[in-house]
Scaffold this motif. Sequence first.
Motif, short mmCIF file in Angstrom:
data_model
loop_
_atom_site.label_atom_id
_atom_site.label_comp_id
_atom_site.label_asym_id
_atom_site.label_seq_id
_atom_site.Cartn_x
_atom_site.Cartn_y
_atom_site.Cartn_z
N SER A 1 -21.31 -47.13 30.28
CA SER A 1 -21.69 -46.12 30.02
C SER A 1 -22.18 -45.53 30.66
O SER A 1 -22.33 -45.29 31.91
N CYS A 2 -21.98 -43.71 30.23
CA CYS A 2 -21.75 -42.78 31.37
C CYS A 2 -23.06 -42.86 32.23
O CYS A 2 -24.16 -42.54 31.70
N ILE A 3 -22.59 -42.69 33.24
CA ILE A 3 -23.87 -42.52 34.56
C ILE A 3 -24.58 -41.37 35.13
O ILE A 3 -25.15 -40.90 35.83
N ARG A 4 -24.06 -40.35 34.83
CA ARG A 4 -24.15 -38.75 34.72
C ARG A 4 -23.47 -38.14 36.60
O ARG A 4 -24.10 -37.27 36.80
N CYS A 5 -22.69 -39.39 37.34
CA CYS A 5 -22.84 -38.79 38.16
C CYS A 5 -21.85 -37.36 38.59
O CYS A 5 -22.02 -36.73 39.75
N GLY A 6 -21.53 -37.03 37.38
CA GLY A 6 -19.96 -36.29 37.86
C GLY A 6 -18.57 -36.89 38.29
O GLY A 6 -18.55 -35.30 38.75
N GLY B 1 -33.38 -45.37 29.15
CA GLY B 1 -32.25 -45.50 28.52
C GLY B 1 -31.15 -46.24 30.08
O GLY B 1 -29.79 -46.22 29.80
N GLY B 2 -31.98 -46.55 30.96
CA GLY B 2 -31.43 -47.74 31.78
C GLY B 2 -30.60 -46.75 33.00
O GLY B 2 -31.05 -45.52 33.10
N VAL B 3 -30.07 -47.22 33.75
CA VAL B 3 -29.29 -46.27 35.00
C VAL B 3 -28.56 -44.73 34.18
O VAL B 3 -27.87 -45.08 33.66
N GLY B 4 -28.51 -43.85 34.97
CA GLY B 4 -27.62 -42.61 34.67
C GLY B 4 -29.12 -41.63 33.14
O GLY B 4 -28.45 -40.76 32.95
N HIS B 5 -29.69 -42.52 33.04
CA HIS B 5 -30.25 -41.33 31.55
C HIS B 5 -31.84 -40.97 32.41
O HIS B 5 -32.17 -40.68 31.76
N ASN B 6 -32.09 -41.76 33.58
CA ASN B 6 -33.52 -41.39 34.58
C ASN B 6 -33.64 -39.99 34.42
O ASN B 6 -31.99 -39.67 35.75
N LEU B 7 -34.11 -39.03 34.78
CA LEU B 7 -34.47 -37.90 34.94
C LEU B 7 -34.59 -37.68 36.54
O LEU B 7 -34.37 -37.21 37.54
N LEU B 8 -35.55 -38.87 36.60
CA LEU B 8 -36.17 -38.90 37.85
C LEU B 8 -35.84 -39.85 39.03
O LEU B 8 -35.84 -40.48 38.21
N LEU C 1 -19.90 -39.21 22.42
CA LEU C 1 -19.47 -40.70 21.87
C LEU C 1 -20.62 -41.46 21.58
O LEU C 1 -20.80 -42.40 20.71
N GLU C 2 -21.24 -41.72 23.08
CA GLU C 2 -22.60 -42.96 22.66
C GLU C 2 -23.46 -42.52 22.13
O GLU C 2 -23.33 -43.03 20.80
N LYS C 3 -23.26 -40.52 22.41
CA LYS C 3 -24.72 -40.93 21.35
C LYS C 3 -24.00 -40.53 19.39
O LYS C 3 -25.23 -41.06 18.83
N GLY C 4 -23.51 -40.49 19.53
CA GLY C 4 -22.71 -40.80 18.21
C GLY C 4 -22.77 -39.04 17.64
O GLY C 4 -22.27 -39.16 16.82
N MET C 5 -22.75 -38.01 18.28
CA MET C 5 -22.31 -36.54 17.81
C MET C 5 -20.88 -36.75 17.70
O MET C 5 -20.38 -37.68 18.38
N ASP C 6 -20.99 -35.49 17.20
CA ASP C 6 -19.41 -34.61 17.03
C ASP C 6 -19.72 -34.13 18.64
O ASP C 6 -20.29 -33.38 19.17
N PRO D 1 -15.52 -33.86 31.52
CA PRO D 1 -14.66 -34.75 30.07
C PRO D 1 -15.97 -36.02 30.26
O PRO D 1 -16.22 -36.35 29.41
N MET D 2 -17.14 -35.90 31.36
CA MET D 2 -19.13 -36.32 30.81
C MET D 2 -18.86 -35.84 29.81
O MET D 2 -19.93 -36.98 29.30
N ARG D 3 -18.81 -35.33 29.53
CA ARG D 3 -19.40 -34.38 27.57
C ARG D 3 -19.02 -35.37 27.05
O ARG D 3 -20.46 -35.02 25.85
N TYR D 4 -17.92 -35.55 26.36
CA TYR D 4 -17.26 -36.05 25.24
C TYR D 4 -17.53 -37.55 25.54
O TYR D 4 -18.16 -38.28 24.81
N ALA D 5 -18.08 -38.13 26.95
CA ALA D 5 -18.14 -39.75 26.68
C ALA D 5 -19.51 -39.55 26.01
O ALA D 5 -20.08 -40.61 25.27
N ILE D 6 -20.55 -38.84 26.66
CA ILE D 6 -22.49 -38.88 26.58
C ILE D 6 -22.31 -38.19 24.92
O ILE D 6 -22.93 -38.71 24.46
#
Lengths: 418, 364
Positions: free
Chosen positions: A346-351, B116-123, A370-375, A363-368
Motif C-alpha cells: 500500500s502506498c506510503i505517500r513518499c512521492g 491507517g498505518g504507515v503512509g496514512h498519518n498526517l503528523l 485503487l486502494e480506496k476503491g474509487m474511480d 502515479p501514486m494517485r492511481y494507487a491511492i
Amino acid sequence: MALSFRGGIEPEPDLKSRLRYTSIVNCLMPQKLTFSPGKRNITVSPDETVAIGQPLTDGEMPIYAGISGTVATRPDGLGGTQIEIIGDGLNTIWDMLSPVSKPLNELTREDITTLAKRFSVYDTRSGKALWKLISACKPAKRVIINCCETDFLTVSTGELVIESVSSLANGAKLLMKALDVGKAVFVCERDRKSVKQALESVSDKSGMFVAAEIELKYPICPETIYEALYGREIPCGKDSGATGCLIVSAETVIQLYESFVSGVPQIYKVFATGGKYMANPSIVRAPIGAQIRDIVIASGGLNATCDCFVFGSVMNGEWSDTLHRTVSVTTNQVLALQERPVRFGSCIRCGSCCNVCPMFLEPMRYAIALEKGMDASAYKYSELCLECGCCEYICPANVPLLQCVREQKSIRVGKEQL
Amino acid sequence: MTAMNPPFAKTHKSLKYIQSCAIIALMPVLLWSVYLFGARVITQTLISVFMATLSESIYFYYSSGRDFRLFASTMNFHAPIITGILIAMMMPSSAGLYIPLFAPIIATILFRSVWGGVGHNLLNPAVAAAVISGLAFSKDMTSFVLPYSYHNMLSISISEAYLRTAAAFSPLQLLQNNEVYGGGTASLFYGVSPGCNGEAGIAVLLLAGAYLCISRAGNYRAGITYIASLFIISFVFPRSDSEAVYYALWQVMSGGVVFLAVFACNDPVTTPIRGTGKYIFGFGCGVLTYVLRLFVPIIDGAYIALLVMNLLTPVINKLTVRLPYGLTRGVAYKDPTPKHSDDNDDVVFIAHDYGEDDYPKRRR
C-alpha cells in the motif's frame, strides 16, 4: 558535462553492470521464417521458391524474404493468413536486387522517401515507418540520432555503432539531405566511451555532426532526448516531428544507408540476448521473422529452466513464459530472467514515483484511488504515460504502479469506445 | 502460470532499507547520549521501543482480522522501532520511566495506526507524542540535568533530592527566559550541556544526517533549509544583547532543531513530495520555530512548528504540483488520440508467438 533531463532513474549497482559481449554475431541461417502480412496482399503462391530480398507481399512497404526457400501459407488463428518460408539452405539472393542507381548526393527528398518505402525501413525503437517520420518532420531543423541503449543492461546499439560508424555517418547525411538540414546530433550515453570516440571520429572529419553525451539515465526516448538537448518539451499530443526534430535510432540510419548501397531491404535485425539464465549472452544479427527460440538455441541455449522471458527492456518489456516468438523490427533485447516476486503493497505517500516520472505525472494517485476503491479517472493524465516503469521500479512500498496506470488507460479506452 | 508485468528490476531502496538506514543513523545518537547522560537512557529507549512495537503489533493483529499468518507476513517492525527510539531521544534522562511507557502508545496508535498505518498519518507520530507527553508531564519533560550526572537506570522516577544536586536549565530555557548561557558554543556543538537525550550532540546529529544523505535514505533539502532559515531569522532579529551570530547559533543548536531537521524532516511520509515543497517545508519550520519560541513557554517551539508544517504538507503538495510533460499552463488538457490507430502498416512486424504443439496458436 553530460546532458540530462528531469525525472528518470539512475542505475543502481545491480543494474549498472552491462553484460559483457564480444561483438555482433551473425546467427546461423534459420530453418523457417514466419510473417503476418496484416492488411497487405500476399503476392507469392504456396510452394513457390523465393530468394533473399524477394518481396512476399504488395503494399507500399512490402515484406521481404530473409532467407531463400519454399513458401507456405497457413491461417494464423486470428482470421488472417501467415506466410512461412521453409529454408532450403542455399541462401540464393534475388537477382533483381539493385542498389540506388543515382549518385547518393544527387537524391532529392522525394527520392529518399520513396526508397525508404521501397526498402521497408522502419524505426527500430518506435516501430514507425521511416518515411512517415520524415514527412511528419516539418519545418525540419535537426536530425537527432539515438545511439543510446534501451536499458542499462545491453550494449547492442553501441556495438553496432562502433562496427558500422561510417554507414551511420553516411545514413545521417542522407537524412540531412532528405530534410534539407545542416546538422545532425548523435546522442550517446555517458558511460559508453568507446561509442563516443567512434562518433567523434566521424564528426571530426566533416563538422556536420555533433556528438552529445547524455546522462546515464532511463528512459531514453524521443521525449527525454528532446528535453535533454533543448530544455524544452514536445507539446502534448504531438510527435517529435512537430518540433522539427527527426529522432531515429542509430540502427535505422545504418540500415537506410546499407539498403541504399547494397539494394537489400530491411530484412535483418540486431538484438541482444541476455539475462541470468541465458547461457551465452550475445548480440545477434538475425533475419526478421526468425523464431527467437531457434536463435537462442543456436547461440548456446539456457542455463536452467526459465519461465520468465522478457522481450524488450528489463524495465518495460513484454513478458512471456516461452520463447515461441518471431524476431520483429522492434525486437531489441531478449532476456531470460529470474521470476520476479508478485508485488503488492500500500502506498506510503513518499512521492518517489512523482519525482522519477519523466512525464511529471503522479502515479501514486492511481494507487491511492485503487486502494480506496474509487474511480481513478479524477487524475486524467493517464494517456500521457510512457509506460517506462520508472515509478514501479523506484517504489519503496512495492506498489504495482505500472499495472495500475495500464488498467486506468484501458478503462479510459473502453469508455471512449462506448 | 500467471502473466507477469514489467518492470523486472527493482530498486534496493525499499521501505525497509530506508527505515533500517534511519535506525542505523539513530545508533550513534543513542550511544552519545548514553555517554552523556548514563545508562538510564538505555532503559528509557528499551521501554519505549518495546511499548511501541507491542502496541502497534496488537493494533495491527486485531485490524488484520486476528489472522496470525497475515500479521506475521505483513507487519512492519521497523516503523515502531524508529518511533520508539525517537521518543526516547526526545525526553530528558531524568524523566520518569512512565513516560516511555505511555508516549509510544499514543504515538503508534493515536497518531499512526488509527489513521491507517504507515503512509496514512498526517503528523509525525514520535514528535506528536513528545508534544503530548510534554503537556501531560511538563515537570518531568522540562527538568534537565547536567551531563555526566548519571542516575539509577531502574528507579521509576528520580527523587527531588537527587535531582536538585544535578538540576540545570537547558540552553533553550535560558534563551526563552532572556538569560545568558555561559557554556559556550562548543559545549552546544558537542552536546555537553543539559538537554534532552538525543538533542544534545549537534556533531553526532550532523554525522547521522550525512549518513542518511549518502545512503540516499533521506534528503538534505528540508533539513538544511530549516536550519538555514532559523539561523538567518535569528541573525537578523536577535533578542539578546550578545553578538547576533552567537545568538543565531544558540537558537539553532539549542533544543530539538537539528534533531528534527535530521530525523523528522527526512520522514518520507509526513514531508512534501517535491523538492520545492521540501524547501517550503523547511523554511516554514524555521520561521515558525522562531515565532513559537517567543510565545510557547513549556515545549520547544521546534516541535510544534514541525507538527504545524506536517499539517500543511498536503497544501504544499498541491501548491507545488508540476504540470505534466508537454502541457502549457493555462491551456486546457485534451486527451491525445489513442496510439492504437487503424494504421496496421506500422505494427506489421510485431512478433507473434506460437505454441509448440498446438501450432498455430491464438495470440496471448
